[in-house]
Design an enzyme around this catalytic site. Sequence first.
Site, PDB file in Angstrom:
ATOM      1  N   LEU A 296      44.518  35.498  37.808  1.00  0.00           N
ATOM      2  CA  LEU A 296      43.873  36.565  38.771  1.00  0.00           C
ATOM      3  C   LEU A 296      42.964  37.293  38.042  1.00  0.00           C
ATOM      4  O   LEU A 296      43.286  37.863  36.993  1.00  0.00           O
ATOM      5  CB  LEU A 296      45.068  37.302  39.440  1.00  0.00           C
ATOM      6  CG  LEU A 296      45.622  36.574  40.457  1.00  0.00           C
ATOM      7  CD1 LEU A 296      46.613  37.618  41.097  1.00  0.00           C
ATOM      8  CD2 LEU A 296      44.572  36.174  41.701  1.00  0.00           C
ATOM      9  N   ASP A 297      41.780  37.796  38.484  1.00  0.00           N
ATOM     10  CA  ASP A 297      40.821  38.664  37.797  1.00  0.00           C
ATOM     11  C   ASP A 297      41.509  39.786  37.701  1.00  0.00           C
ATOM     12  O   ASP A 297      42.393  40.140  38.546  1.00  0.00           O
ATOM     13  CB  ASP A 297      39.465  38.697  38.533  1.00  0.00           C
ATOM     14  CG  ASP A 297      38.708  37.552  38.410  1.00  0.00           C
ATOM     15  OD1 ASP A 297      38.714  36.584  37.272  1.00  0.00           O
ATOM     16  OD2 ASP A 297      37.745  37.140  39.174  1.00  0.00           O
ATOM     17  N   PRO A 298      41.122  40.719  36.607  1.00  0.00           N
ATOM     18  CA  PRO A 298      41.710  41.929  36.430  1.00  0.00           C
ATOM     19  C   PRO A 298      41.683  42.796  37.743  1.00  0.00           C
ATOM     20  O   PRO A 298      42.576  43.644  38.015  1.00  0.00           O
ATOM     21  CB  PRO A 298      40.998  42.823  35.270  1.00  0.00           C
ATOM     22  CG  PRO A 298      40.785  41.435  34.388  1.00  0.00           C
ATOM     23  CD  PRO A 298      40.329  40.462  35.283  1.00  0.00           C
TER      24      PRO A 298
END
Length: 310
Positions: A49-51
Amino acid sequence: MTEARVKRVRDAVDGVLLLDKPVGLSSNDALIKAKRFMNAKKAGHTGTLDPFATGLLPLCFGEATKFSQDLLEADKTYLATVHLGVRTDTGDTEGQVLETRDVTCTQAEIEAVMARFRGPIKQVPPMYSALKRDGKPLYEYAREGITLEREARDVVIHKLELVSWEAPFLKIEVTCSKGTYIRVLGEDIGAALGCGAHLKALRRTQVGALTTDRMVTLEELAAHAAPRELLAPVDALLSSFPRIVLNADLAKRFLHGQRLPLGKEPSIAVPTPYEGRVRIYADDGRLLGTGIFGEYAILAPERLIAAPQN
């Protein structure tokens, strides 16, 4: 003279942690923290998951890592907030604003555009992604101001529903195939509406058959007196596959990698009609691994469990 540093001894831990990843933390950083709390030898995550994104990040420990590939291939569900009228260089809220436009579209126009993105579609991967070209991630080229041609990929949007519309924020629920970029979906919807868009927020709510029901935060993990009690069993990753229970003799042969003609074993219940992956148990309830159940009721071992599960 300094004292020699004592190497930390980690334990063999088997199971699945359904982590609620917080905003601002990479998937790998979240994994490192959880692995430390569990004092586990081996762990891995099942798709990043992206930050800026939050939500369901299944973490696999020990024997569960053998089955993590199935989750990489699985469909996923997200809640996303799309900010219409503002384009950024990354396609999300972490990027620099490239353009701002007025938002004049109606809900009816939004729903008409969304209908065009349901089902099989073509999607061009973003420059700000971990895909590699000549061994170098695309995001490194993007940071150097270089834009490369990218071939459109086939993805499937199984579900795309409007949750709410309060201009300029469009909240949607998406269930999609592997390889789908929700950032790009948001940008493409904005482009089709003529005002542009970027992804303001993203939360993953389902991966395959795994949901948020047993999800825990890093804070809950850190505060728990026995954090391993929060682990789901290894077979939580396999719940969508039919179950076959073997007697002691067949279980032994299965663990030795032998193909088993289960059609000749009337005492063994088998899924019919069915051909494909199955999960295999001993008659004492232990998970033995996965197999491929094929023509003529032949069971071929696939991935085997080598240690007891928690």
